[in-house]
Design an enzyme around this catalytic site. Structure first.
Site, mmCIF file in Angstrom:
data_model
loop_
_atom_site.group_PDB
_atom_site.id
_atom_site.type_symbol
_atom_site.label_atom_id
_atom_site.label_comp_id
_atom_site.label_asym_id
_atom_site.label_seq_id
_atom_site.Cartn_x
_atom_site.Cartn_y
_atom_site.Cartn_z
ATOM 1 N N GLU A 35 5.453 -6.033 -1.421
ATOM 2 C CA GLU A 35 5.958 -5.899 -0.084
ATOM 3 C C GLU A 35 7.501 -5.692 -0.072
ATOM 4 O O GLU A 35 8.135 -6.328 -1.088
ATOM 5 C CB GLU A 35 5.603 -7.256 0.728
ATOM 6 C CG GLU A 35 4.296 -7.578 0.835
ATOM 7 C CD GLU A 35 3.870 -8.503 1.753
ATOM 8 O OE1 GLU A 35 4.823 -9.150 2.101
ATOM 9 O OE2 GLU A 35 2.748 -8.684 2.296
ATOM 10 N N ASP A 36 8.030 -5.009 0.772
ATOM 11 C CA ASP A 36 9.455 -4.915 1.165
ATOM 12 C C ASP A 36 10.210 -4.536 0.023
ATOM 13 O O ASP A 36 11.442 -4.967 -0.274
ATOM 14 C CB ASP A 36 9.913 -6.210 1.618
ATOM 15 C CG ASP A 36 9.213 -6.570 2.894
ATOM 16 O OD1 ASP A 36 8.355 -6.145 3.241
ATOM 17 O OD2 ASP A 36 9.830 -7.682 3.537
ATOM 18 N N CYS A 74 6.000 -3.681 8.189
ATOM 19 C CA CYS A 74 4.551 -4.134 7.374
ATOM 20 C C CYS A 74 3.242 -3.741 8.211
ATOM 21 O O CYS A 74 2.511 -2.932 7.873
ATOM 22 C CB CYS A 74 4.280 -5.502 7.023
ATOM 23 S SG CYS A 74 4.605 -6.675 8.401
ATOM 24 N N ASP A 235 5.121 -1.444 0.191
ATOM 25 C CA ASP A 235 4.477 -1.121 1.592
ATOM 26 C C ASP A 235 5.573 -0.557 2.634
ATOM 27 O O ASP A 235 5.228 -0.041 3.500
ATOM 28 C CB ASP A 235 4.039 -2.472 2.472
ATOM 29 C CG ASP A 235 5.076 -3.605 2.618
ATOM 30 O OD1 ASP A 235 6.123 -3.402 2.216
ATOM 31 O OD2 ASP A 235 4.555 -4.529 3.453
ATOM 32 N N HIS A 236 6.797 -0.456 2.239
ATOM 33 C CA HIS A 236 7.941 0.177 2.868
ATOM 34 C C HIS A 236 9.325 -0.224 2.044
ATOM 35 O O HIS A 236 9.181 -0.772 1.106
ATOM 36 C CB HIS A 236 8.193 -0.141 4.405
ATOM 37 C CG HIS A 236 8.238 -1.675 4.588
ATOM 38 N ND1 HIS A 236 9.216 -2.552 4.211
ATOM 39 C CD2 HIS A 236 7.220 -2.738 5.289
ATOM 40 C CE1 HIS A 236 9.075 -3.576 4.623
ATOM 41 N NE2 HIS A 236 7.792 -3.656 5.247
#
Length: 625
Positions: A35-36, A74, A235-236
Site C-alpha cells: 500500500e501507498d 485505495c 496500490d498507488h
C-alpha cells in the site's frame, strides 16, 4: 452393447484427458501487493531503496517501467482491479460510494472460481462496488492457498499494510534510512521534518518488501515456486502529500513486477524476458482481463482493460488514464492521461485546491508544516501549486525533463500539439467509458435508484452524456466569454447541466456573479438540491447583503442530514465551510446538529461529523481545578 460401452468409455477417457489438459493450462497465480508506495525500489533504479526481495523477483522476471493505478487512493484503485472497469464508468469512483453493478457483470474471482480455482484474499477488500459474499473461497487475515483441494490451482492475494500512509507518521520509529540522504521533491519544502517523513517512508517500503519475501519463501518451501506465476505491485503512489489522492504521475505510478516460471512462459507477455523491462503502458484496469487470460478464460467484452498476458493478450494501449473524485468529505473532479512521457490533467473543479483539507492527510507532519509555510509566504512557486486556488484549468508536464511535475506547459507555444493530442485522448476516453461522475453525486444515486450507475451512464434519456460533459467543460475552462452560454444553460431541462452552469459562475468569481444576479437567483428554488447548493454558495459569496442572507438560509435548510440525507448534507456543509464567516449565522445550529441521516451506505457515517467539526470546532475541554 459392446459398441455402446466402448463409446461411453471413450467419452469418459476424453473428458478426463481434456480436464487434465485444461488443468495443465491453469497455473497457480500469486499476487503480492503493498500500500501507498510508488516505484521507490532498487529494481527501478532508486539507489536509496532497500528492497532485495522484489529486486530479486525482477531480476528473474520482468518489470513494467510505466504502470499506473487508475486512481491515487485505495478504494477506487481496488474497484478498478476487481471489476476490470474504470471506477468513473461503474460509478465507484467516490470514496466508499458502494454502488451496485448490473446483473451479469461478475468480478474476476467469480470467473476464476467457476473455472476451478481456489481463490483467497489475505487482507483488505475495500471496494467501492458491492461484492457478493461468496466472492472469495476465503477472505481474512488467515486466508491462504494452503487450504485448497488436492491438485486444485490457486489464486491468492497477500497485501502488506506496512507502507501505508498511516505508518509514515507513526512515532516513535527506529530510523534506518538517514534523512540527510533522501531526495526531497521540488514540490516539498526541504526541512528536517519533511526529510524525516520521507526517510521513514523508505523504511516502510523495506518492510513491505520483507513481507513479499516471506511469502515467496513460503511458496518455495512448499515446492511451488516453479509452478506459480507471481505479480508484485503497489496500490498507488506514496502516502506522502501530493502523491496519494492526486492523479498526477507521483500519485499513480506504481511498481509492477511479474514472474513467469519456465513452464508458464508461453503465457507471459509477448515482450517477456527474464530480467527485462517492458515499455508497455499498464493500468490497474488491465489486471482483471489479464488474470482471466492467464487462466484460459476469455475476458468479457464489457471489461475495459487490456490483457497483457495469456492467450487473450491484446495490443498495448497508447495511453494510460487516471481519475480523482470525492476524497472522503472533499469533492473534486480531475482526469489525467499520459502517453508515457507527457502528462495532461484536466481540472473540472479549478475553484478548489489540490490540497483540500482531508482530515486523514493532515495527520502527516509534512502536510502540517508545508501548509504553514504556504500560509506564512515561505513556499516558492513549485511548493505553492499544491495549495493555490484556483488551480489551472489544464496542466501539462514533461515527465522526462520535469519528473516532479511542477512546470506547467499548458500555455507553452511549442507544446500545443501534444496538449491538443492528450486533451482529445482524454475526451475520447470519457465518452468511451461513459464517465458517470459528471453527475453530482446526489443525482448519481437518485437517477440510478431503479438500476445501477453503470446502466444509467448508457441511458441517453437519463444521462445525456455529451450535453452534461460539454457543460462541465464550458464551466471549467474559466473563459469570461463563456458567461452568456452558462446563463443559457442555467435554464436547461437537465439539472446536471444547470448544476455545471451555476458552478461555472462560481468559478468566475464576483464580476460574473454580480452582473448576473437576476439570472442566478431563481436557482435558489431549483428542484435539484445540488443546483440550489451551488447557487446558494455562489450568491452568499458574491451577492449583496439581502441576497446573501437568502442564500445562507437556503444552505441552512439543506444542511441537516436527518431531513435531507447525508449526500445533500455533505454538499451543503462543504459550501458553508467554504463561506467561512459569511455563513457564521449557521455555525451555532451546525454545532448542535445531529450528524446521522439516510445515506447510500454506513461507510459514509464519518463524513458529516468531520465537516461539522471543521465548521464549528468543539471548544477545548475545561480543566478541573
Amino acid at each position: 452393447m459392446t459398441r455402446i460401452l466402448a463409446t461411453l468409455a471413450s467419452l469418459v477417457l476424453c473428458t478426463l484427458l481434456c480436464g487434465q489438459a485444461l488443468a495443465a493450462e491453469r497455473p497457480n497465480i500469486l499476487w503480492l501487493t503493498s500500500e501507498d508506495h510508488g516505484p521507490e525500489m532498487g529494481c527501478y533504479g532508486d539507489q536509496l531503496a532497500r528492497t532485495p526481495n522484489v529486486d530479486a523477483l525482477a531480476a528473474k522476471g520482468m518489470l513494467f517501467k510505466r504502470a499506473w493505478s487508475t486512481a491515487p487512493v485505495c478504494a477506487p484503485a481496488r474497484t478498478a482491479i476487481i471489476s476490470g472497469v474504470y471506477p468513473s464508468s461503474s460509478g465507484g469512483l467516490h470514496m466508499r460510494s458502494m454502488v451496485s453493478l448490473p446483473e451479469g457483470m461478475k468480478l474476476y474471482p467469480q470467473y476464476l472460481r467457476e473455472a476451478g480455482y481456489y481463490c483467497t484474499n489475505n487482507s483488505k477488500t475495500d471496494y467501492n462496488v458491492r461484492a457478493p459474499r461468496t466472492l472469495w473461497d476465503e477472505s481474512s487475515g488467515k486466508a491462504t492457498w494452503k487450504n485448497r483441494g488436492e491438485g486444485q490451482p490457486f489464486f491468492a492475494i497477500f497485501n502488506s499494510t506496512k507502507s501505508h500512509e498511516s505508518q509514515i507518521r507513526t512515532r516513535p520509529h527506529t530510523q534506518i534510512t538517514r534523512p540527510a540522504d533522501v531526495r526531497v521533491p521540488a514540490y516539498h519544502p526541504d526541512t528536517p521534518e519533511v526529510r524525516e517523513d520521507w526517510a521513514q517512508y523508505y523504511d516502510k517500503v523495506s518492510e513491505a518488501d520483507a513481507d513479499a519475501g516471506r511469502h515467496l519463501q513460503e511458496l518455495a518451501a512448499a515446492g511451488l515456486a516453479d509452478e506459480t506465476i507471481v505479480f508484485y505491485y503497489g496500490d498507488h503512489g506514496s502516502g506522502m502529500p501530493r502523491s496519494k489522492r492526486w492523479p498526477c504521475n507521483s500519485g499513480l505510478h506504481v511498481p509492477m513486477v511479474v514472474y513467469f516460471p519456465p513452464q508458464w512462459q508461453h503465457l507471459a507477455p509477448r515482450e517477456y524476458q527474464p530480467g527485462g523491462r517492458s515499455e508497455r503502458l499498464v493500468s490497474f484496469v488491465d489486471l482483471a482481463p489479464t488474470v482471466l487470460s492467464i487462466a484460459a478464460i476469455k475476458p468479457p467484452e464489457w471489461m475495459q482493460g487490456h490483457a497483457f498476458a495469456g492467450p487473450y493478450q491484446s495490443e498495448p494501449p497508447k495511453y494510460l488514464y487516471g481519475e480523482r473524485g470525492r476524497m472522503d468529505e472533499r469533492m473534486d473532479l480531475v482526469r489525467s492521461v499520459t502517453d508515457g512521457r507527457y502528462l495532461y490533467l484536466k481540472n473540472f473543479f479549478p475553484h478548489v485546491s489540490q490540497a483540500q483539507r482531508v482530515a486523514y492527510q493532515f495527520q502527516t507532519p509534512t502536510t502540517h508544516l508545508w501548509h504553514q509555510w504556504f500560509v506564512d509566504g515561505r513556499t516558492n512557486d513549485a511548493q505553492s501549486i499544491f495549495w493555490r486556488v484556483p488551480k489551472a484549468a489544464e496542466e501539462l508536464y514533461d515527465l522526462e525533463d520535469d519528473p516532479d511535475e511542477v512546470h506547467n506547459l499548458a500555455d507553452s507555444a511549442e507544446h500545443q500539439g501534444i496538449l491538443k493530442q492528450l486533451r482529445a485522448a482524454q475526451r475520447e476516453h470519457l465518452a468511451r467509458v461513459r464517465d458517470i461522475s459528471f453527475l453530482p453525486e446526489i443525482e448519481l444515486h437518485s437517477r440510478s435508484a431503479d438500476s445501477t450507475p453503470y446502466e444509467l451512464a448508457r441511458d441517453p434519456a437519463q444521462y445525456p452524456f455529451d450535453h452534461v460533459v460539454g457543460a462541465a467543460e464550458l464551466a471549467s475552462n474559466l473563459h469570461v466569454e463563456a458567461v452568456p452560454q452558462l446563463l443559457e444553460l442555467l435554464k436547461d431541462p437537465d439539472s446536471a447541466v444547470r448544476y455545471w452552469a451555476a458552478l461555472g459562475l462560481l468559478m468566475r468569481g464576483e464580476r460574473a456573479v454580480t452582473a448576473n444576479l437576476a439570472a442566478l437567483q431563481p436557482a435558489l428554488q431549483d428542484e435539484s438540491p445540488a443546483v440550489r447548493i451551488v447557487a446558494a454558495q455562489t450568491l452568499a459569496e458574491y451577492g449583496p447583503a439581502a441576497v446573501r442572507e437568502q442564500a445562507v438560509e437556503t444552505l441552512g435548510s439543506l444542511a441537516a442530514p436527518a431531513q435531507n440525507g447525508v449526500l445533500v448534507s455533505m454538499s451543503a456543509l462543504a459550501a458553508i465551510e467554504a463561506l467561512g464567516e459569511k455563513a457564521a449565522s449557521l455555525h451555532q445550529a451546525i454545532a448542535a446538529m445531529k450528524p446521522n441521516g439516510p445515506s447510500p451506505d454506513g461507510r459514509f457515517n464519518g463524513y458529516v461529523p468531520r465537516l461539522i467539526q471543521n465548521i464549528a470546532p468543539e471548544p477545548p475541554a475545561t480543566k478541573r481545578p
